[in-house]
Design a protein around this motif. Structure first.
Motif, PDB file in Angstrom:
ATOM      1  N   ARG A 171      13.032 -17.449   9.582  1.00  0.00           N
ATOM      2  CA  ARG A 171      12.130 -18.154   8.663  1.00  0.00           C
ATOM      3  C   ARG A 171      11.051 -17.240   8.084  1.00  0.00           C
ATOM      4  O   ARG A 171       9.904 -17.648   7.872  1.00  0.00           O
ATOM      5  N   HIS A 172      11.422 -15.997   7.865  1.00  0.00           N
ATOM      6  CA  HIS A 172      10.476 -15.033   7.311  1.00  0.00           C
ATOM      7  C   HIS A 172      11.195 -14.224   6.238  1.00  0.00           C
ATOM      8  O   HIS A 172      12.419 -14.134   6.215  1.00  0.00           O
ATOM      9  N   TRP A 173      10.420 -13.603   5.341  1.00  0.00           N
ATOM     10  CA  TRP A 173      11.010 -12.878   4.216  1.00  0.00           C
ATOM     11  C   TRP A 173      11.182 -11.392   4.493  1.00  0.00           C
ATOM     12  O   TRP A 173      11.695 -10.651   3.664  1.00  0.00           O
ATOM     13  N   GLN A 174      10.728 -10.925   5.705  1.00  0.00           N
ATOM     14  CA  GLN A 174      10.879  -9.524   6.082  1.00  0.00           C
ATOM     15  C   GLN A 174      11.720  -9.413   7.349  1.00  0.00           C
ATOM     16  O   GLN A 174      11.878 -10.390   8.089  1.00  0.00           O
ATOM     17  N   ILE A 175      12.219  -8.194   7.616  1.00  0.00           N
ATOM     18  CA  ILE A 175      13.026  -7.990   8.820  1.00  0.00           C
ATOM     19  C   ILE A 175      12.142  -7.921  10.070  1.00  0.00           C
ATOM     20  O   ILE A 175      12.613  -8.098  11.181  1.00  0.00           O
ATOM     21  N   ILE A 176      10.836  -7.642   9.888  1.00  0.00           N
ATOM     22  CA  ILE A 176       9.876  -7.638  10.987  1.00  0.00           C
ATOM     23  C   ILE A 176       8.753  -8.603  10.644  1.00  0.00           C
ATOM     24  O   ILE A 176       8.194  -8.546   9.547  1.00  0.00           O
TER      25      ILE A 176
ATOM     26  N   GLN B 220       0.868  -1.175   0.000  1.00  0.00           N
ATOM     27  CA  GLN B 220       0.000   0.000   0.000  1.00  0.00           C
ATOM     28  C   GLN B 220       0.907   1.227   0.000  1.00  0.00           C
ATOM     29  O   GLN B 220       2.004   1.201   0.566  1.00  0.00           O
ATOM     30  N   PRO B 221       0.498   2.321  -0.641  1.00  0.00           N
ATOM     31  CA  PRO B 221       1.407   3.458  -0.851  1.00  0.00           C
ATOM     32  C   PRO B 221       1.997   4.049   0.409  1.00  0.00           C
ATOM     33  O   PRO B 221       3.120   4.559   0.391  1.00  0.00           O
ATOM     34  N   ASP B 222       1.273   4.010   1.536  1.00  0.00           N
ATOM     35  CA  ASP B 222       1.755   4.687   2.741  1.00  0.00           C
ATOM     36  C   ASP B 222       2.175   3.703   3.829  1.00  0.00           C
ATOM     37  O   ASP B 222       2.109   4.017   5.013  1.00  0.00           O
ATOM     38  N   SER B 223       2.634   2.520   3.448  1.00  0.00           N
ATOM     39  CA  SER B 223       3.021   1.522   4.440  1.00  0.00           C
ATOM     40  C   SER B 223       4.347   1.898   5.098  1.00  0.00           C
ATOM     41  O   SER B 223       5.166   2.623   4.547  1.00  0.00           O
ATOM     42  N   SER B 224       4.553   1.392   6.329  1.00  0.00           N
ATOM     43  CA  SER B 224       5.803   1.633   7.051  1.00  0.00           C
ATOM     44  C   SER B 224       6.043   0.488   8.022  1.00  0.00           C
ATOM     45  O   SER B 224       5.108  -0.197   8.440  1.00  0.00           O
ATOM     46  N   PHE B 225       7.312   0.287   8.390  1.00  0.00           N
ATOM     47  CA  PHE B 225       7.696  -0.758   9.328  1.00  0.00           C
ATOM     48  C   PHE B 225       7.096  -2.112   8.938  1.00  0.00           C
ATOM     49  O   PHE B 225       6.564  -2.841   9.776  1.00  0.00           O
ATOM     50  N   SER B 226       7.153  -2.431   7.637  1.00  0.00           N
ATOM     51  CA  SER B 226       6.707  -3.714   7.098  1.00  0.00           C
ATOM     52  C   SER B 226       5.194  -3.906   7.146  1.00  0.00           C
ATOM     53  O   SER B 226       4.694  -4.960   6.757  1.00  0.00           O
ATOM     54  N   GLN B 227       4.447  -2.926   7.630  1.00  0.00           N
ATOM     55  CA  GLN B 227       2.992  -3.029   7.626  1.00  0.00           C
ATOM     56  C   GLN B 227       2.471  -2.610   6.257  1.00  0.00           C
ATOM     57  O   GLN B 227       3.005  -1.709   5.625  1.00  0.00           O
ATOM     58  N   GLY B 228       1.385  -3.250   5.809  1.00  0.00           N
ATOM     59  CA  GLY B 228       0.826  -2.929   4.503  1.00  0.00           C
ATOM     60  C   GLY B 228       1.654  -3.471   3.361  1.00  0.00           C
ATOM     61  O   GLY B 228       1.472  -3.076   2.217  1.00  0.00           O
ATOM     62  N   VAL B 229       2.581  -4.391   3.668  1.00  0.00           N
ATOM     63  CA  VAL B 229       3.414  -5.028   2.649  1.00  0.00           C
ATOM     64  C   VAL B 229       3.138  -6.520   2.707  1.00  0.00           C
ATOM     65  O   VAL B 229       3.252  -7.145   3.763  1.00  0.00           O
ATOM     66  N   SER B 230       2.740  -7.106   1.554  1.00  0.00           N
ATOM     67  CA  SER B 230       2.362  -8.518   1.515  1.00  0.00           C
ATOM     68  C   SER B 230       3.088  -9.228   0.382  1.00  0.00           C
ATOM     69  O   SER B 230       3.507  -8.604  -0.601  1.00  0.00           O
ATOM     70  N   MET B 231       3.228 -10.534   0.534  1.00  0.00           N
ATOM     71  CA  MET B 231       3.812 -11.361  -0.525  1.00  0.00           C
ATOM     72  C   MET B 231       2.722 -12.262  -1.095  1.00  0.00           C
ATOM     73  O   MET B 231       2.088 -13.037  -0.356  1.00  0.00           O
ATOM     74  N   ALA B 232       2.488 -12.153  -2.392  1.00  0.00           N
ATOM     75  CA  ALA B 232       1.546 -13.030  -3.091  1.00  0.00           C
ATOM     76  C   ALA B 232       2.340 -14.148  -3.761  1.00  0.00           C
ATOM     77  O   ALA B 232       3.218 -13.889  -4.582  1.00  0.00           O
ATOM     78  N   ARG B 233       2.022 -15.399  -3.419  1.00  0.00           N
ATOM     79  CA  ARG B 233       2.794 -16.536  -3.930  1.00  0.00           C
ATOM     80  C   ARG B 233       2.181 -17.142  -5.184  1.00  0.00           C
ATOM     81  O   ARG B 233       2.826 -17.955  -5.855  1.00  0.00           O
ATOM     82  N   ASP B 234       0.937 -16.768  -5.480  1.00  0.00           N
ATOM     83  CA  ASP B 234       0.307 -17.251  -6.702  1.00  0.00           C
ATOM     84  C   ASP B 234      -0.763 -16.255  -7.133  1.00  0.00           C
ATOM     85  O   ASP B 234      -1.031 -15.264  -6.442  1.00  0.00           O
ATOM     86  N   GLU B 235      -1.389 -16.520  -8.263  1.00  0.00           N
ATOM     87  CA  GLU B 235      -2.357 -15.576  -8.815  1.00  0.00           C
ATOM     88  C   GLU B 235      -3.557 -15.379  -7.902  1.00  0.00           C
ATOM     89  O   GLU B 235      -4.063 -14.262  -7.752  1.00  0.00           O
ATOM     90  N   LYS B 236      -4.018 -16.431  -7.248  1.00  0.00           N
ATOM     91  CA  LYS B 236      -5.175 -16.323  -6.377  1.00  0.00           C
ATOM     92  C   LYS B 236      -4.885 -15.386  -5.212  1.00  0.00           C
ATOM     93  O   LYS B 236      -5.684 -14.498  -4.884  1.00  0.00           O
ATOM     94  N   GLU B 237      -3.719 -15.567  -4.561  1.00  0.00           N
ATOM     95  CA  GLU B 237      -3.328 -14.667  -3.470  1.00  0.00           C
ATOM     96  C   GLU B 237      -3.159 -13.248  -3.971  1.00  0.00           C
ATOM     97  O   GLU B 237      -3.550 -12.284  -3.305  1.00  0.00           O
ATOM     98  N   PHE B 238      -2.566 -13.104  -5.140  1.00  0.00           N
ATOM     99  CA  PHE B 238      -2.321 -11.791  -5.723  1.00  0.00           C
ATOM    100  C   PHE B 238      -3.622 -11.017  -5.886  1.00  0.00           C
ATOM    101  O   PHE B 238      -3.739  -9.853  -5.465  1.00  0.00           O
ATOM    102  N   LEU B 239      -4.639 -11.661  -6.479  1.00  0.00           N
ATOM    103  CA  LEU B 239      -5.903 -10.971  -6.736  1.00  0.00           C
ATOM    104  C   LEU B 239      -6.635 -10.644  -5.437  1.00  0.00           C
ATOM    105  O   LEU B 239      -7.232  -9.559  -5.301  1.00  0.00           O
ATOM    106  N   ALA B 240      -6.581 -11.541  -4.457  1.00  0.00           N
ATOM    107  CA  ALA B 240      -7.261 -11.287  -3.183  1.00  0.00           C
ATOM    108  C   ALA B 240      -6.591 -10.133  -2.433  1.00  0.00           C
ATOM    109  O   ALA B 240      -7.265  -9.235  -1.901  1.00  0.00           O
ATOM    110  N   MET B 241      -5.250 -10.158  -2.378  1.00  0.00           N
ATOM    111  CA  MET B 241      -4.527  -9.078  -1.694  1.00  0.00           C
ATOM    112  C   MET B 241      -4.720  -7.748  -2.398  1.00  0.00           C
ATOM    113  O   MET B 241      -4.905  -6.703  -1.766  1.00  0.00           O
TER     114      MET B 241
END
Length: 490
Positions: free
Chosen positions: A387-392, A323-344
């Motif tokens: 075991r996570h893809w973000q620092i937080i 999302q444009p105004d995200s900070s501290f890893s909030q509002g940032v998501s990883m979509a692993r496939d098309e279904k997740e991508f469209l829902a997010m």
């Protein structure tokens, strides 16, 4: 610093002020005693602030003398700007309409505000909101109906125009205000300048921990700067300071931006300045400015409701959505496939017309390069949470896990990382920034530019120690001194 009330004819003033000196406007403008630099907080109660009037010159010369003018010359100009009044009305739309609900839409309500207070406690929230935006001892606000209540005009209220029934309230409020200032701001020693450090004691992940805040205060004191921790509740006191240092997570639709904007309009030195907040907190702006200036970044696409198919063609999964105004890893998501991508994407587009889609670059850590005054300040490796893809990492219960931090001497940072970080930061301005980058082979890619980077004792200061805080305060000192030299130009 002494409180000084300035009015055209003090002998005609219907109010009595305790514990303050009251002088005529002519005495203030021409008397030798009042011309001393940095000696007074000047409460300008002249009946008019129109251009070249006595009241206008009181605030103008107060600025030139290094006094704390109230209202400042910039506040006086703000009250004359119909554009700023419309902006204030938009910002306070909810507060205004809540306060005036039930009133006859054909009337033009008019309310007087005394140091942020309203008689009888009526409309208290709205009164304080207006006072914080136009810090003036006595104000008058006029409203009108246009598909909702709107602020039509705001202007200083002359002492002689205070209704007789409100004079006792005005006098009591003023005297309470003057007395509180003496209590709130004790002076153990004479400091050349005053610095406000805005923080939020309740913030879960603040930019600076308590130990770091105390080191800022100590470093400032060593340079003759009296630093004081303030919160959003102290916003009406901004005019008392020479500079503002924001150590609270910033956002445009937030009190941090409004306080920064007000401080800048009052002529304070501000870090984070409002322009930096506007630029850095919006990832759409960042993506475009990096692209326009050919600064390396992961493949990025600005997604809206009509180019979703293009986004699906452009990226291989996984893909990052922000999302444009995200900070501290909030509002940032990883979509692993098309279904997740469209829902997010649907959830994000419900909040914003634009969303950032970005190529995922896996790495063991992110570089963070701290930049101040267009020069590198510190460097850290922020490792991913286990075991996570973000620092937080945040779980559904609100628990937070963070990866470890390794502080690195700036001279040991790969040159390509350092050069890329400086290019990105310098596009934002000359404030304090934290540039996050990923390194792949010999290339560095900008992930984010933070206007309010973390500086915590035990982490970012592990290499420079006390020198880190000293360097930041030396920049404040230099900028305050430069601003004081330019005051006569106002």
């Amino acid at each position: 610093m002494s409180n000084l009330v300035v009015i055209e004819n003090p002998e005609e003033c219907p109010l009595h002020f305790d514990g303050v000196d009251t002088v005529s406007a002519r005495t203030y403008l021409t008397g030798k005693e009042c011309s001393r630099r940095g000696a007074f907080k000047v409460f300008n109660l002249c009946r008019s602030y129109r251009y070249q009037s006595m009241g206008y010159y009181v605030s103008l010369l107060a600025e030139a003398r290094g006094h704390k003018a109230f209202p400042s010359i910039l506040t006086i100009q703000d009250m004359k700007s119909s554009g700023l009044i419309r902006l204030t009305s938009d910002e306070l739309e909810e507060s205004i309409n809540k306060a005036l609900s039930g009133l006859d839409q054909q009337c033009k309500p008019c309310f007087n505000i005394y140091f942020g207070k309203s008689p009888g406690g009526l409309h208290a929230s709205m009164a304080m909101d207006l006072y914080r935006r136009y810090p003036t001892p006595f104000l008058q606000a006029v409203f009108s109906w246009d598909k909702g209540w709107r602020l039509q005009n705001i202007s200083p209220l002359a002492v002689r125009e205070i209704p007789e029934g409100e004079r006792a309230f005005a006098e009591e409020t003023a005297n309470t205000f003057f007395a509180a200032k003496r209590h709130v701001l004790p002076k153990k020693h004479v400091s050349r300048f005053d610095l406000a450090i805005l923080h939020n004691p309740e913030e879960k992940i603040p930019p600076s921990n308590e130990r770091a805040l105390q080191r800022f205060i100590k470093a400032a004191a060593g340079l003759g700067i009296a630093a004081e921790l303030i919160t959003r509740d102290d916003a009406d006191r901004i005019f008392e300071f020479d500079a503002l240092f924001i150590r609270e997570t910033t956002s445009v639709d937030h009190h941090t931006y409004r306080i920064a904007r007000k401080a800048a309009s009052e002529g304070l030195v501000v870090i984070d300045d409002p322009v930096s907040i506007l630029r850095c907190t919006n990832k759409v702006y960042l993506a475009e400015v990096l692209r326009q200036n050919s600064v390396p970044a992961p493949k990025t696409l600005i997604v809206h409701s009509r180019n979703i198919d293009e986004a699906l063609r452009e990226f291989a999964f996984p893909v990052i959505l922000k999302q444009p105004d995200s900070s501290f890893s909030q509002g940032v998501s990883m979509a692993r496939d098309e279904k997740e991508f469209l829902a997010m994407l649907k959830r994000l587009l419900d909040k914003s017309d634009l969303v950032i889609a970005q190529e995922f670059l896996p790495s063991e850590f992110d570089w963070r390069i701290g930049v101040l005054d267009r020069q590198p300040l510190y460097a850290c490796k922020y490792f991913m949470a286990g075991r996570h893809w973000q620092i937080i990492q945040r779980d559904g219960a609100g628990q937070i896990k963070e990866g470890r931090v390794e502080t690195v001497p700036v001279e040991f940072v790969p040159q390509q990382v350092l050069k890329t970080a400086l290019r990105a930061a310098n596009l934002m301005g000359d404030g304090l920034y934290g540039v996050d980058l990923k390194q792949k082979d010999k290339q560095a890619y900008v992930i984010e530019v933070n206007d309010n980077p973390s500086i915590e004792q035990g982490f970012e200061d592990n290499v420079l120690k006390e020198e880190l805080y000293d360097r930041i305060m030396r920049v404040f000192l230099a900028r305050i001194q430069a601003s004081k030299k330019g005051n006569w130009l106002l």
